[in-house]
Design a protein around this motif. Structure first.
Motif, PDB file in Angstrom:
ATOM      1  N   GLU A 268       0.693  -1.132   0.052  1.00 56.54           N
ATOM      2  CA  GLU A 268      -0.119   0.050   0.023  1.00 56.54           C
ATOM      3  C   GLU A 268       0.787   1.129   0.078  1.00 56.54           C
ATOM      4  N   GLN A 269       2.051   1.373   0.829  1.00 54.88           N
ATOM      5  CA  GLN A 269       2.454   2.724   0.930  1.00 54.88           C
ATOM      6  C   GLN A 269       3.885   2.637  -0.027  1.00 54.88           C
ATOM      7  N   GLU A 270       4.728   1.518   0.119  1.00 57.78           N
ATOM      8  CA  GLU A 270       5.957   1.623  -0.665  1.00 57.78           C
ATOM      9  C   GLU A 270       5.667   1.592  -2.274  1.00 57.78           C
ATOM     10  N   GLU A 271       4.738   0.845  -2.699  1.00 53.34           N
ATOM     11  CA  GLU A 271       4.512   0.679  -4.095  1.00 53.34           C
ATOM     12  C   GLU A 271       3.134   1.421  -4.494  1.00 53.34           C
ATOM     13  N   GLY A 272       2.112   0.851  -3.806  1.00 53.73           N
ATOM     14  CA  GLY A 272       0.416   1.408  -4.134  1.00 53.73           C
ATOM     15  C   GLY A 272      -0.113   0.387  -4.888  1.00 53.73           C
ATOM     16  N   LEU A 273      -1.306   0.019  -4.381  1.00 54.02           N
ATOM     17  CA  LEU A 273      -1.932  -1.139  -4.951  1.00 54.02           C
ATOM     18  C   LEU A 273      -2.225  -1.112  -6.363  1.00 54.02           C
ATOM     19  N   GLU A 274      -2.512  -0.125  -6.880  1.00 52.65           N
ATOM     20  CA  GLU A 274      -2.711   0.015  -8.232  1.00 52.65           C
ATOM     21  C   GLU A 274      -1.517  -0.314  -9.177  1.00 52.65           C
ATOM     22  N   ASN A 275      -0.482   0.187  -8.521  1.00 44.91           N
ATOM     23  CA  ASN A 275       0.831  -0.115  -9.069  1.00 44.91           C
ATOM     24  C   ASN A 275       1.384  -1.464  -9.108  1.00 44.91           C
ATOM     25  N   VAL A 276       0.999  -2.297  -7.980  1.00 47.68           N
ATOM     26  CA  VAL A 276       1.226  -3.566  -7.915  1.00 47.68           C
ATOM     27  C   VAL A 276       0.601  -4.483  -9.135  1.00 47.68           C
ATOM     28  N   PHE A 277      -0.601  -3.976  -9.244  1.00 49.59           N
ATOM     29  CA  PHE A 277      -1.439  -4.597 -10.427  1.00 49.59           C
ATOM     30  C   PHE A 277      -0.625  -4.413 -11.824  1.00 49.59           C
ATOM     31  N   ALA A 278      -0.194  -3.163 -12.004  1.00 45.13           N
ATOM     32  CA  ALA A 278       0.302  -2.809 -13.255  1.00 45.13           C
ATOM     33  C   ALA A 278       1.461  -3.413 -13.469  1.00 45.13           C
ATOM     34  N   TYR A 310      -6.238 -14.416 -20.206  1.00 47.47           N
ATOM     35  CA  TYR A 310      -4.709 -14.630 -19.626  1.00 47.47           C
ATOM     36  C   TYR A 310      -4.617 -13.976 -18.238  1.00 47.47           C
ATOM     37  N   SER A 311      -3.684 -15.193 -17.482  1.00 50.31           N
ATOM     38  CA  SER A 311      -3.491 -14.643 -16.198  1.00 50.31           C
ATOM     39  C   SER A 311      -2.385 -13.916 -16.069  1.00 50.31           C
ATOM     40  N   ASP A 312      -2.410 -12.801 -15.003  1.00 49.34           N
ATOM     41  CA  ASP A 312      -1.160 -12.201 -14.709  1.00 49.34           C
ATOM     42  C   ASP A 312      -0.677 -12.416 -13.869  1.00 49.34           C
ATOM     43  N   SER A 313      -1.111 -13.738 -13.033  1.00 48.48           N
ATOM     44  CA  SER A 313      -0.270 -13.981 -11.971  1.00 48.48           C
ATOM     45  C   SER A 313       0.575 -15.429 -12.354  1.00 48.48           C
ATOM     46  N   VAL A 314       0.232 -15.972 -13.472  1.00 48.34           N
ATOM     47  CA  VAL A 314       0.924 -17.484 -13.605  1.00 48.34           C
ATOM     48  C   VAL A 314       0.588 -17.853 -15.298  1.00 48.34           C
ATOM     49  N   THR A 315       1.566 -18.247 -15.794  1.00 53.48           N
ATOM     50  CA  THR A 315       1.600 -18.753 -17.211  1.00 53.48           C
ATOM     51  C   THR A 315       1.846 -20.209 -17.204  1.00 53.48           C
ATOM     52  N   ALA A 316       0.632 -20.863 -17.846  1.00 48.99           N
ATOM     53  CA  ALA A 316       0.832 -22.186 -17.983  1.00 48.99           C
ATOM     54  C   ALA A 316       1.186 -22.589 -19.408  1.00 48.99           C
ATOM     55  N   ILE A 317       2.349 -23.526 -19.607  1.00 46.81           N
ATOM     56  CA  ILE A 317       3.095 -23.636 -20.603  1.00 46.81           C
ATOM     57  C   ILE A 317       2.894 -25.121 -21.292  1.00 46.81           C
ATOM     58  N   LEU A 318       2.238 -25.247 -22.474  1.00 47.04           N
ATOM     59  CA  LEU A 318       2.078 -26.903 -22.898  1.00 47.04           C
ATOM     60  C   LEU A 318       3.429 -27.063 -23.757  1.00 47.04           C
ATOM     61  N   MET A 319       3.623 -28.414 -23.380  1.00 43.06           N
ATOM     62  CA  MET A 319       4.950 -28.847 -24.124  1.00 43.06           C
ATOM     63  C   MET A 319       4.746 -29.615 -25.445  1.00 43.06           C
ATOM     64  N   PRO A 320       5.610 -29.651 -26.293  1.00 45.35           N
ATOM     65  CA  PRO A 320       5.430 -30.095 -27.810  1.00 45.35           C
ATOM     66  C   PRO A 320       5.040 -31.650 -27.510  1.00 45.35           C
ATOM     67  N   GLU A 321       4.325 -32.387 -28.366  1.00 40.92           N
ATOM     68  CA  GLU A 321       3.885 -33.726 -28.227  1.00 40.92           C
ATOM     69  C   GLU A 321       5.117 -34.669 -28.163  1.00 40.92           C
ATOM     70  N   GLY A 322       5.212 -35.450 -27.284  1.00 41.25           N
ATOM     71  CA  GLY A 322       6.240 -36.378 -26.944  1.00 41.25           C
ATOM     72  C   GLY A 322       7.264 -35.834 -26.029  1.00 41.25           C
ATOM     73  N   TYR A 323       6.961 -34.554 -25.535  1.00 36.58           N
ATOM     74  CA  TYR A 323       8.202 -33.983 -24.468  1.00 36.58           C
ATOM     75  C   TYR A 323       7.557 -33.828 -23.075  1.00 36.58           C
ATOM     76  N   ASP A 324       8.251 -34.349 -22.043  1.00 41.55           N
ATOM     77  CA  ASP A 324       7.932 -34.470 -20.855  1.00 41.55           C
ATOM     78  C   ASP A 324       8.207 -33.191 -19.803  1.00 41.55           C
ATOM     79  N   ALA A 325       7.313 -32.398 -19.509  1.00 38.01           N
ATOM     80  CA  ALA A 325       7.430 -31.060 -18.821  1.00 38.01           C
ATOM     81  C   ALA A 325       8.153 -31.336 -17.537  1.00 38.01           C
ATOM     82  N   ASP A 326       7.841 -32.621 -16.863  1.00 32.02           N
ATOM     83  CA  ASP A 326       8.590 -32.752 -15.607  1.00 32.02           C
ATOM     84  C   ASP A 326       9.993 -33.137 -15.912  1.00 32.02           C
TER      85      ASP A 326
END
Length: 396
Positions: A268-278, A310-326
Motif C-alpha cells: 500500500e505505501q511503498e508501491e501502491g496497490l494499483e501499481n502492484v497490479f500494473a 490470460y492470467s497476470d499471476s501465472v503462465t501455464a506452458i504446454l509442451m510439444p507432443e512427446g516431450y515431458d514437462a517434468d
C-alpha cells in the motif's frame, strides 16, 4: 563418483518461479521472526486490528473477515460449512484443477454439486452460466462458485461478468470467489462486484509463508450462515464472533500478523496497490511474449488460448507432443537451480508453469526466462531461440 550419489546442488540463490508459495521479501521474513507475544496483549491487538483494516482495503470490502490457521483449502472448507446445509446444491464454474478440487470437497461435505463445463484452454462460456441459472426456476442452486484465477491453467475468469449473469437472471444464489492466486496480484473488488464470500491465503500475492487463510463475508453471506446446518466447530463463524479477535477458535498465529503488517506496508505505501497490479500485468506480458516466440519450430505454447482470459499471476506452458514437462523442470532445477511449477491433475507432465506474482521484478523474470530457454536447449526441447529478446521488447 558413484551413480547412486545425489547430484551436487548448483551454487547461487535458487530462482523460485513457482506460482505459490511465492518469494517472500526479506523485510517480511524479518518481520515474521518477531519474538513470541501474548495474542491478547494490547500492543499486539493494535497490530492485529491494523492488519484486518489493511486486508479489507486490499479486498476492497467493508464487510466481515474471518481468519484461520490453515492453507487456502481451510478457507474453502470454512466457507462451505458456514454457508450451506446438507443436500444444498452449488454450481461450480469449471476452470481447471482447483475448480475440480473445490467440487470434490463440497461433495465430501454432503453438498450436491453441479458444474458449468469448460474447455480448459479457452475458459468457461458465461452464456452457459446464464442458461443454467435461468433454468433453475426453483432456485435449488444456493451458491455459484468461481476460481478467479486458475493457477493450473493460467486463466482468469472475469468476476463482474459472473455477477452480471446472476443479476440478469434474478437468481438469489450466493456468489463465492476463490481469490487465492489473484488477491494482491489482480484487481479484486469484493463489495463492488457483489461477492458474498471470498477465500484467500497468505502465501501468494500477500508474500507470506503458507499457513494462514481467510474468508471475506457479505451481510447476505452472514444471513445464510445463520441458517446453515453443516457440521462445524473450529471453522464456525458464530464461535469466532464470540472471541476477542472475531476469528481463530484457538491460538492466534501472531508471527503472521507482524509479517502481514510489513507486507501491507510494501503493497500500500511503498508501491501502491494499483501499481502492484500494473507491475504484474507488465511482467506477465513479458512472459507470454517469450512463450509465444518459443512456440515456433513446434515449440512449447501458451496453454490458455483466450487472450481475454490470460492470467497476470501465472503462465501455464504446454509442451510439444512427446516431450515431458517434468523432465524439463528437473533439468532446470538440478542443473540451473530454477524451480518451476508442474502440471496438476490431467496436465501432469504436459504443462509447466511460470509464476509471476508476489515479490518479483524485471531481472527476476528475465533470469527465469533465460534459464528456461537454456534448460530447453539442454533437454533438446524444440523451440525458436530468442524468447528473452521478445520479453525485452515487451518490457521496453
Amino acid at each position: 563418483m558413484s551413480t547412486s550419489e545425489p547430484a551436487k546442488k548448483p551454487r547461487g540463490r535458487q530462482f523460485f518461479a513457482n506460482p505459490g508459495p511465492t518469494s517472500i521479501p526479506d523485510s517480511v521474513l524479518l518481520a515474521t521472526a518477531h519474538q513470541t507475544v501474548d495474542f491478547n496483549d494490547p500492543n499486539f491487538i493494535a497490530v492485529y486490528e491494523a492488519c484486518i483494516a489493511g486486508l479489507k482495503r486490499v479486498l476492497k470490502t467493508r464487510q466481515e473477515i474471518f481468519l484461520y490457521t490453515g492453507s487456502g483449502h481451510a478457507a474453502w472448507e470454512a466457507s462451505l460449512v458456514n454457508l450451506l446445509s446438507p443436500g444444498d446444491t452449488i454450481l461450480i464454474l469449471e476452470s481447471g484443477y482447483f475448480s475440480l478440487s473445490w467440487a470434490a470437497m463440497a461433495a465430501d461435505l454432503g453438498v450436491e454439486v453441479q458444474s458449468v463445463a469448460a474447455d480448459w484452454r479457452r475458459g468457461v462460456d458465461l452464456g452457459a452460466l446464464r442458461e443454467a441459472l435461468a433454468a433453475d426456476k426453483g432456485h435449488a442452486i444456493k451458491a455459484v462458485c468461481v476460481v478467479h484465477n486458475e493457477t493450473a491453467t493460467g486463466m482468469m475468469i472475469p468476476l463482474p461478468e459472473v455477477r452480471a449473469a446472476l443479476d440478469a437472471t434474478g437468481h438469489p444464489a450466493l456468489f463465492l470467489a476463490d481469490t487465492i492466486s489473484s488477491l494482491g496480484s489482480l484487481d479484486f473488488r469484493m463489495d463492488e462486484w457483489g461477492v458474498d464470500a471470498c477465500v484467500g491465503g497468505s502465501q501468494k500475492g500477500l508474500m507470506l509463508p503458507t499457513g494462514m487463510s481467510f474468508t471475506g463475508v457479505s451481510a447476505k453471506g452472514m444471513a445464510a450462515h445463520a441458517a446453515s446446518t453443516l457440521p462445524k466447530h473450529y471453522f464456525n463463524w458464530t464461535n469466532m464472533l464470540k472471541r476477542p479477535h472475531r476469528s481463530f477458535v484457538g491460538t492466534v498465529p501472531v508471527s503472521f500478523f507482524y509479517g502481514l503488517q510489513e507486507s501491507l506496508r510494501l503493497i500500500e505505501q511503498e508501491e501502491g496497490l494499483e501499481n502492484v497490479f500494473a507491475r504484474h500485468t507488465r511482467l506477465a506480458r513479458a512472459v507470454r511474449a517469450a512463450v509465444q516466440h518459443w512456440s515456433g519450430n513446434n515449440g512449447p505454447q501458451l496453454f490458455c488460448l483466450n487472450p481475454g482470459r490470460y492470467s497476470d499471476s501465472v503462465t501455464a506452458i504446454l509442451m510439444p507432443e512427446g516431450y515431458d514437462a517434468d523432465a524439463l523442470r528437473a533439468v532446470a532445477l538440478q542443473k540451473f537451480n530454477l524451480s518451476l511449477g508442474g502440471g496438476l491433475g490431467p496436465l501432469g507432465g504436459k504443462v509447466f508453469r511460470i509464476g509471476h506474482l508476489g515479490d518479483l521484478n524485471e531481472p527476476m523474470i528475465l533470469g527465469t526466462l533465460a534459464t528456461v530457454e537454456l534448460a530447453m536447449k539442454t533437454a533438446g526441447v524444440p523451440h525458436t531461440p530468442g524468447g528473452v529478446q521478445a520479453a525485452l521488447d515487451a518490457l521496453a
